[in-house]
Write a protein that holds these residues in place. Structure first.
Motif: not given
Length: 385
Positions: A118-142
Motif C-alpha cells: 500500500n505504501q508503494l502505491i501511495e508513493c507512486l500516487e496511484g496504482d500501476f500496471n504490474v507489467h510496466n511499473p514506473p521507471r526507477n520505482f525502487d529509487t522513488q520508493f526509497c
C-alpha cells in the motif's frame, strides 16, 4: 465479508474488495480482488472541479460499477489464458501474493507485506500496471520512505517486502520480468537509549498522574504506563510481550510464550523464562497485592481485558510523555529495551548472556547495542599479550 456478498470494505487495509464467484483462485476458492481504496470513492468530482462527499448509496453504486468493470477484465483475461492480463494492476497482483502468504505466514507478517504494498502505491500516487511499473520505482520508493524520517533498516525492510512480492509473481508467471530492487546501505547508528536523568523524569511524570490525577481515566493511564515502564526497564522485554503477559505467568520468573487468547506469538517463536530483579520484585509485590479478583493481565484494564488494544496504541502515551519531557532520538517503547541491553553491555556483562536475555537470534544484533565510541583499548589488554 459474507460468502454471498460481491463487495465489502476492508477497513484495516483501507480498501474495497470484490468477490467473483465465476472465477476461482489457485487454491480453488472464490477469487477476490481489490477494487479501489476506500478514500478514492468517498468523494465525487463535480463539473466545476470541486469535491462533494458521496452518500452511502452513491458509494455502493460506484463500487458496484468498479466490480462490473473488474468482472469484464477477468472475463477477458480468462479467454486469453492465465496470467496474460496485460492491464493487471499491482494491487490486484499483490492481493494474490498476500492470499498465498496468509496460508503459510502469521498475520503480523502478512500485514507488514500489505502495508509495504500500500505504501508503494501511495508513493507512486496511484496504482500501476504490474507489467510496466514506473521507471526507477525502487529509487522513488526509497526516497519517499526516507522523507518520512524512518531508519535505513526500516526502509530496507519495506524494499524486501516488495522484492518478495515481485519474486513470487515472477515464480507464478504472473509477470515475465524478474526485478532486482536496489536497497540502501544501512548506516543506522547505535539504537537510542534513555539517560538515567530521563528515566527519573519519566517516573516523576507518571507518578504525578497516579497520585495527583485529574480524573479516573488519567489515574488508570498512569498506572498502566508505570507497570509497562518497570517491566520493560528491568527485563528488556518487548512491548508486545509486556502487553500480552498474563498474571499467571508471573511467578518466581517471568514466562514468555505465545498467548492464544490474544493471538500473540513470541518473536522468533522463542519461549523463555526471565529473571525478576530485586527492583522489579519490590514493585510487583506492591502492585500484584492490590489487584482485583477478576484481573487476568499484567496490563489489565480492571475488567479482565488488556488496557491497550495494540502496541501502536500503547506507544502513544509514551511518545506524548517523551515530547513533553523534550526527549528526542529514542523510540518511546523500544527505548526501554535498548537502554537495558546497552547498559548491560557497557558495564561488562558477557554479550552471550545479554543475547540470551534479549533473545536475539544473532549475536551481531546484540552487539549493535554496544556503544564503544569511548572504549579504552590499552587498559583492557595490558599484561595479557
Amino acid at each position: 465479508m459474507r460468502p454471498e456478498e460481491r463487495v465489502a470494505p476492508v477497513v484495516s487495509r483501507g480498501i474495497w474488495v470484490g468477490r467473483f464467484h465465476d472465477f476461482k483462485s489457485e487454491n480453488g476458492n472464490v477469487k477476490k480482488a481489490t477494487l479501489c481504496r476506500i478514500a478514492d470513492v468517498e468523494y465525487m468530482t463535480m463539473k466545476d472541479g470541486s469535491k462533494r462527499k458521496r452518500s452511502k448509496r452513491q458509494i455502493l453504486n460506484e463500487v458496484e460499477r468498479l466490480w462490473t468493470q473488474k468482472y469484464q477484465e477477468l472475463k477477458q483475461g480468462a479467454s486469453r489464458g492465465p496470467h496474460k492480463n496485460t492491464r493487471l494492476k499491482f494491487s490486484e497482483a499483490a492481493q494474490e501474493f498476500l492470499d498465498a502468504k496468509a496460508k503459510t505466514r502469521d498475520q503480523k507478517t502478512v500485514n507488514h507485506y500489505s502495508d509495504s504494498c500500500n505504501q508503494l502505491i501511495e508513493c507512486l500516487e496511484g496504482d500501476f500496471n504490474v507489467h510496466n511499473p514506473p521507471r526507477n520505482f525502487d529509487t522513488q520508493f526509497c526516497d519517499w520512505l526516507q522523507k518520512r524520517k524512518i531508519t535505513d533498516n526500516s526502509v530496507n525492510s519495506r524494499i524486501r517486502d516488495i522484492q518478495a512480492c515481485l519474486n513470487w509473481l515472477y515464480k507464478k508467471k504472473v509477470i515475465k520480468t524478474k526485478y532486482y530492487l536496489e536497497k540502501l546501505r544501512a548506516t543506522d547508528p547505535t539504537p537510542g537509549r534513555f539517560s538515567n536523568q530521563q528515566l527519573l523524569d519519566m517516573i516523576d511524570y507518571m507518578e504525578r498522574r497516579i497520585y495527583h490525577p485529574r480524573d479516573q481515566k488519567e489515574y488508570k493511564l498512569g498506572v498502566a504506563m508505570m507497570r509497562s515502564f518497570m517491566m520493560m526497564r528491568y527485563t528488556a522485554m518487548r512491548a508486545g510481550e509486556v502487553r500480552a503477559l498474563p498474571l499467571t505467568r508471573i511467578q518466581d520468573q517471568l514466562h514468555i510464550a505465545d498467548v492464544e487468547e490474544e493471538n500473540y506469538r513470541v518473536k522468533g517463536r522463542q519461549e523463555a523464562y526471565l529473571p525478576i530483579l530485586p527492583e522489579l520484585q519490590t514493585f510487583l509485590d506492591n502492585d500484584l497485592s492490590a489487584r482485583e479478583p477478576n484481573e487476568k493481565w499484567y496490563l489489565d484494564n480492571g475488567r479482565g481485558g488488556i488496557h491497550w488494544s495494540g502496541v501502536a496504541e500503547m506507544g502513544r502515551p509514551f511518545k506524548k510523555m517523551c515530547d513533553f519531557l523534550g526527549i528526542k532520538g529514542v523510540k518511546p517503547l523500544h527505548g526501554f529495551r535498548s537502554t537495558a541491553i546497552s547498559n548491560l553491555l557497557d558495564n561488562g556483562v558477557s554479550p552471550r548472556i545479554v543475547q540470551k536475555l534479549a533473545r536475539h537470534t544473532k549475536i551481531e544484533t546484540t552487539l549493535s547495542y554496544h556503544n564503544d565510541t569511548n572504549l579504552q583499548i590499552a587498559p583492557q589488554i595490558t599484561g595479557l599479550i
